[in-house]
Motif scaffolding. Structure first.
Motif, PDB file in Angstrom:
ATOM      1  N   LEU A 241     115.119  73.339   0.861  1.00 39.28           N
ATOM      2  CA  LEU A 241     116.450  72.723   0.731  1.00 39.28           C
ATOM      3  C   LEU A 241     117.393  73.219   1.821  1.00 39.28           C
ATOM      4  CD1 LEU A 241     117.372  72.673  -3.079  1.00 39.28           C
ATOM      5  CD2 LEU A 241     116.798  70.754  -1.613  1.00 39.28           C
ATOM      6  N   GLY A 242     117.309  74.491   2.175  1.00 37.43           N
ATOM      7  CA  GLY A 242     118.297  75.068   3.078  1.00 37.43           C
ATOM      8  C   GLY A 242     117.893  75.093   4.539  1.00 37.43           C
ATOM      9  N   ASP A 243     116.620  74.777   4.825  1.00 44.03           N
ATOM     10  CA  ASP A 243     116.137  74.968   6.200  1.00 44.03           C
ATOM     11  C   ASP A 243     116.653  73.886   7.154  1.00 44.03           C
ATOM     12  OD1 ASP A 243     113.815  76.604   7.682  1.00 44.03           O
ATOM     13  OD2 ASP A 243     113.842  74.533   8.397  1.00 44.03           O
ATOM     14  N   PHE A 244     116.982  74.308   8.372  1.00 46.98           N
ATOM     15  CA  PHE A 244     117.366  73.291   9.365  1.00 46.98           C
ATOM     16  C   PHE A 244     116.554  73.379  10.648  1.00 46.98           C
ATOM     17  CE2 PHE A 244     119.732  75.870  12.418  1.00 46.98           C
ATOM     18  CZ  PHE A 244     120.012  77.010  11.668  1.00 46.98           C
ATOM     19  N   ILE A 245     115.747  74.449  10.789  1.00 47.05           N
ATOM     20  CA  ILE A 245     114.973  74.635  12.020  1.00 47.05           C
ATOM     21  C   ILE A 245     113.806  73.644  12.092  1.00 47.05           C
ATOM     22  CG2 ILE A 245     113.604  76.268  13.364  1.00 47.05           C
ATOM     23  CD1 ILE A 245     116.268  77.389  13.224  1.00 47.05           C
ATOM     24  N   VAL A 246     113.059  73.538  10.991  1.00 52.47           N
ATOM     25  CA  VAL A 246     111.855  72.704  11.009  1.00 52.47           C
ATOM     26  C   VAL A 246     112.198  71.231  11.242  1.00 52.47           C
ATOM     27  CG1 VAL A 246     109.860  71.940   9.672  1.00 52.47           C
ATOM     28  CG2 VAL A 246     110.531  74.334   9.639  1.00 52.47           C
ATOM     29  N   PRO A 247     113.146  70.654  10.483  1.00 53.10           N
ATOM     30  CA  PRO A 247     113.473  69.247  10.768  1.00 53.10           C
ATOM     31  C   PRO A 247     114.092  69.064  12.154  1.00 53.10           C
ATOM     32  CG  PRO A 247     114.867  70.124   9.008  1.00 53.10           C
ATOM     33  CD  PRO A 247     113.819  71.130   9.274  1.00 53.10           C
ATOM     34  N   LEU A 248     114.809  70.091  12.626  1.00 49.91           N
ATOM     35  CA  LEU A 248     115.410  70.005  13.955  1.00 49.91           C
ATOM     36  C   LEU A 248     114.327  69.959  15.033  1.00 49.91           C
ATOM     37  CD1 LEU A 248     118.349  70.187  15.174  1.00 49.91           C
ATOM     38  CD2 LEU A 248     117.799  72.568  15.655  1.00 49.91           C
ATOM     39  N   SER A 249     113.283  70.767  14.855  1.00 44.93           N
ATOM     40  CA  SER A 249     112.252  70.861  15.888  1.00 44.93           C
ATOM     41  C   SER A 249     111.229  69.737  15.778  1.00 44.93           C
ATOM     42  CB  SER A 249     111.498  72.192  15.783  1.00 44.93           C
ATOM     43  OG  SER A 249     112.315  73.181  15.274  1.00 44.93           O
TER      44      SER A 249
END
Lengths: 301, 343
Positions: A241-249
């Motif tokens: 829910l909190g991650d932004f690195i994986v969808p960003l990359s």
């Protein structure tokens, strides 16, 4: 001197308890709950779009913005991804955790533990970028797929609306695969810990009373390991829910909650909306835990 | 009269790696028997029980239940049930659900389940406890629940793996009597694993004594006690004085190893005389221990061997025996109480 202090603490258990719990509790209250409280307060403010200043008055208008289609889509997308990742991790983690807890020899067990923990020693960013290369059009996964003549199947998969993309490395499928990999240890370890606590002779007792392996799993092993599964799912679910690195990359241009929070508090300076976005996962987790408790997931604790 | 034995072991061996936990044993247990597997830990008694239950499979040999070869059948296809050492009650179920587990698995109708659970609760004297969780019960109550959970399935053989080990002495003695009474009332075969020789002697119709994966002797409690087959049985079931070598030749008149029980030896004054079929030997009281019910004397014979003699404390002043230490005494026993041991 030390002896005297020690004797004093022995005779005043309340003082020693205060010394023991004071620092961690103080830290929790100030840093942890304090920041949560600041978030909560900020989420009830709003941004004045003309001046770009934060209006410090109580309002629900920021929360109302979460329900605008663009924002609500982000929440739905993130929650669906988190649910899919959690379910997949649970299904894959359980057999391994079971094997580690119940069947493996001491040696195999420590080897497997090392295998599960080892990735955690390397930087999370490095692993995400490694996966970007693995899943890229020219990466090893595509190479294997072409080797087995499955390029057609992959193309069809990537053409699916909603989850497809130009390559595995630039699609929700890729994001899903990497999330599953990245959070897997956080599912395996709690399930393993829960299974370790189930005495082996419970399964024998169940078999002795007429239950085959499947029934024993459904009636004894799974219910007793459920607190571990719930604990693991809290990790995988909330981390996704909190991650932004994986969808960003790896993802396409469609935002997840983490990215929304990141951009609202950063470039656009909309702290209230970022705070409101953050409260969404908190609320979801609270509901999830209440439902889990209602279903009896913690009865075996 | 049943045609088959309840349980038959035919040349059964069980290896864990290179170690033989059970080493080619043969055993026949009759229907309706209270049969004990007695031995120290690691002697193979529990492994034997686990092979009857189906938790372990024999490496070699066959196990038959009522004439049917079950050597490699899973536990859930065998007409036996087990009471585990630590009871293994399911913590996420209440007492009623625990007892009904076997019936629930067999999809017995709910109404019948409830009736049979009530009957079982009455049988083990736990009426009204069905809503309690196992964690709210005492050790003795848990033991009864484990018993009820096994018996509700009407097993042809009930396996008990040191079920009384966790209970305190008083409760254990009470449960010994209750278990024996229960077995006689139900008429089913009980196979009872224990390392406590007194427990085995109290409850069993027959006993098999295990040591190092082999059965040392099979017999009734009296046979076992009065006629131990070898040194191990003589030492493990009760206490024995062993006479061997030159001393045996002098006292018994034959070569070999002989055993005599401490309570069969009479402790007499140094000038007492023996009759024709009695043996007399002189010694010095090396140690006297007062044990309430009886007093234990350690008598050192000439030549160095110590014999244990016990005598019931018939008088209120038995404590005064303690003062007899270092006194010269004469030991006398009837020759028929001396038994030759096999090797």
């Amino acid at each position: 001197m030390l002896q005297k202090a020690s004797t004093y603490l022995y005779q005043h258990p309340k003082v020693s308890l205060a010394l023991l719990l004071g620092p961690p509790l103080g830290y929790m209250l100030v840093v942890y709950f304090g920041s949560l409280l600041a978030l909560l307060v900020n989420s009830f403010y709003r941004l004045d779009t003309f001046t770009g200043l934060i209006v410090r008055e109580f309002t629900l208008s920021t929360y109302a913005k979460l329900f605008q289609k663009a924002n609500f889509d982000i929440i739905v997308r993130t929650v669906s991804m988190a649910a899919a990742v959690t379910l997949t991790d649970a299904i894959f983690a359980f057999p391994l955790a079971y094997y580690m807890a119940k069947r493996a020899s001491k040696k195999t067990k420590s080897f497997l533990f090392l295998g599960v923990m080892l990735p955690l020693w390397s930087s999370y960013l490095v692993r995400v970028y490694a996966w970007k290369l693995i899943l890229a059009k020219e990466g090893i996964v595509s190479w294997f797929i072409r080797l087995f003549g499955l390029q057609g199947a992959l193309d069809q998969l990537l053409a699916l609306p909603g989850i497809g993309g130009s390559s595995l490395a630039l699609s929700p499928i890729g994001v899903f695969l990497v999330f599953c990999y990245i959070w897997m240890p956080y599912m395996i370890l709690p399930i393993n810990a829960a299974l370790e606590r189930v005495p082996r002779n419970f399964e024998e007792a169940s078999a002795d009373l007429g239950a085959n392996a499947l029934l024993t799993f459904a009636k004894i092993t799974l219910p007793l390991a459920l607190p571990g599964v719930i604990a693991g799912s809290i990790f995988t679910f909330s981390l996704t829910l909190g991650d932004f690195i994986v969808p960003l990359s790896l993802g396409n241009s469609k935002f997840f909650i983490g990215q929304a929070v990141y951009s609202h508090q950063g470039t656009s300076g909309n702290i209230p909306l970022a705070a409101a976005f953050t409260m969404a996962p908190v609320l979801i987790m609270v509901i999830y835990l209440l439902v889990a408790r209602k279903l009896g997931a913690f009865d075996a604790l | 009269m049943e045609l088959y034995n309840a349980v038959t072991f035919f040349k059964v061996s069980k290896y864990f790696g290179d170690v033989a936990a059970v080493d080619e044993i043969d055993l026949e247990i009759k229907p309706g028997e209270f049969f004990s597997l007695l031995g120290p830990s690691g002697s193979g008694k529990t492994t034997s029980l686990r092979m009857i239950a189906g938790f372990d499979q024999p490496t070699r040999g066959n196990i038959y239940l009522f004439g049917r070869d079950v050597s490699h059948l899973p536990p859930y296809e065998r007409p036996v049930n087990t009471v585990f050492q630590d009871y293994a009650l399911f913590p996420h179920m209440n007492v009623g659900e625990n007892i009904a587990y076997g019936l629930m698995i067999k999809r017995v109708p709910k109404k019948e389940q409830t009736e049979r659970v009530q009957k079982m609760l009455a049988l083990v004297q736990l009426e009204g406890m069905e809503k309690r969780k196992p964690s709210q019960l005492s050790g003795g109550q848990r033991q009864r629940v484990a018993l009820a959970r096994a018996l509700i399935n009407n097993p042809k053989v009930l396996l008990l793996d040191e079920p009384l080990g966790a209970l305190d002495l008083k409760l254990r003695q009470q449960m010994q009597v209750e278990l024996k009474a229960l077995q006689q009332r139900l008429g089913i075969t009980f196979i009872f694993v224990t390392h406590d020789q007194e427990e085995a002697l109290t409850m069993s119709d027959r006993i098999a004594v295990f040591s190092q994966g082999r059965i040392q002797q099979i017999g009734t409690p009296a046979e076992m006690y009065e006629n131990p087959a070898n040194e191990f049985v003589a030492g493990f079931v009760g206490t024995s004085n062993l006479l061997r070598g030159e001393l045996a030749e002098r006292l018994v008149g034959e070569k070999g190893t002989f055993a005599i029980r401490p309570e069969k030896i009479q402790l007499k004054p140094a000038d007492a005389s023996a009759t024709e079929n009695e043996t007399a030997v002189d010694g010095v009281l090396k140690d006297v221990v007062y044990l309430g019910l009886y007093t234990r004397y350690l008598v050192e014979l000439e030549g160095g061997l110590d014999l244990v003699v016990i005598r019931q404390n018939l008088n209120a002043s038995s404590m005064s025996e303690l003062k007899r230490k270092s006194e010269r005494v004469r030991l006398i026993w009837n020759q028929e109480h001396v038994h030759r041991l096999g090797s």
